[in-house]
Enzyme design. Structure first.
Site, PDB file in Angstrom:
ATOM      1  CD  GLU A   1      44.212  28.773 -13.260  1.00 51.85           C
ATOM      2  OE1 GLU A   1      44.782  29.937 -12.205  1.00 51.85           O
ATOM      3  OE2 GLU A   1      43.833  29.462 -14.406  1.00 51.85           O
TER       4      GLU A   1
ATOM      5  CG  ASP B   1      42.571  33.341 -12.514  1.00 52.92           C
ATOM      6  OD1 ASP B   1      43.661  32.726 -12.264  1.00 52.92           O
ATOM      7  OD2 ASP B   1      42.005  34.193 -11.863  1.00 52.92           O
TER       8      ASP B   1
ATOM      9  CD  GLU C   1      40.758  29.366 -17.001  1.00 54.70           C
ATOM     10  OE1 GLU C   1      41.965  30.105 -16.362  1.00 54.70           O
ATOM     11  OE2 GLU C   1      40.124  29.578 -17.159  1.00 54.70           O
TER      12      GLU C   1
ATOM     13  CG  ASP D   1      43.416  27.811 -19.153  1.00 58.75           C
ATOM     14  OD1 ASP D   1      43.941  28.273 -17.915  1.00 58.75           O
ATOM     15  OD2 ASP D   1      43.877  27.642 -20.169  1.00 58.75           O
TER      16      ASP D   1
END
Length: 222
Positions: free
Chosen positions: A114, A42, A38, A111
């Site tokens: 990502e 991101d 994650e 999350d």
């Protein structure tokens, strides 16, 4: 359900299926989980969206580009995409998270999406994840209009105060009630000068803060 169907919906065939499995594993289930993926995803998402906006809007100033990107990579946008892909149906969650509705929680779904971006990058490189993100975000990109950057209430309140050389507001969580998957938050927005305290409610702390900021703006502008 087989995660292969999710990979097909995303448009990427994993050479290493273990990456897909890890991306869909919440920390409540065990280790390895998707937290590191994650983090990677991101950063990749921010880079790809920034590049896409830069190409799409050659005359847009830096400040507007930053606000557009922030709107596109925030939890709400990711949550919406994750719902369309039915990511929650493929998550591996611990018993507690399953019982509390974790598969539908916006933060967990955002999350996980990502993490999937991070997994695709490790599996096939930057070009692969760039293509996936651009394909998923295409409807959102097409909905953007240059010169119509919608600022959120907290940003507007901050700019209103800064423009008058006043101290920035402070936000305090007053209460969080309800089960994990249907919580309600109460947040106070406090301003020193002029003395003002407004309250906001929402299904997340972020939303409650935005409502409190919007209420403060209405009072100040009145």
């Amino acid at each position: 359900m087989s995660a292969v169907a999710l990979a097909q919906a995303i448009g990427h065939r994993f050479a290493d299926p273990s990456l897909l499995k890890t991306a869909l594993t919440h920390r409540s289930f065990g280790s390895p989980n998707n937290e590191r993926l994650e983090f990677l995803g991101d950063g990749l998402l921010n880079c790809v969206v920034a590049a896409a906006l830069y190409r799409r809007f050659p005359a847009m100033p830096e400040g507007d580009l930053s606000r557009q990107r922030a709107n596109l990579v925030r939890q709400d946008a990711l949550h919406g995409l994750a719902l369309k892909l039915k990511v929650g149906e493929y998550l591996r969650l611990g018993e507690g998270e399953l019982k509390s509705g974790g598969a539908q929680r916006p933060s967990i779904l955002a999350d996980a999406l990502e993490a999937l971006f991070g997994a695709i990058y490790l599996d096939a490189g930057f070009e692969a994840v760039d293509a996936v993100i651009n394909r998923l975000y295409q409807p959102l990109f097409e909905a953007l209009t240059p010169g119509e950057v919608k600022k959120d209430a907290k940003t507007c309140l901050q700019e209103w105060l800064q423009g008058r050389k006043k101290a920035l507001p402070k936000y305090h969580l007053l209460e969080a009630t309800g089960a994990a998957h249907e919580q309600r938050f109460e947040v106070a927005c406090e301003i020193e000068n002029p003395p003002l305290r407004t309250i906001g409610h929402g299904t997340s702390r972020r939303i409650a803060e935005q409502v409190a900021a919007d209420n403060a703006l209405k009072v100040l502008k009145a």
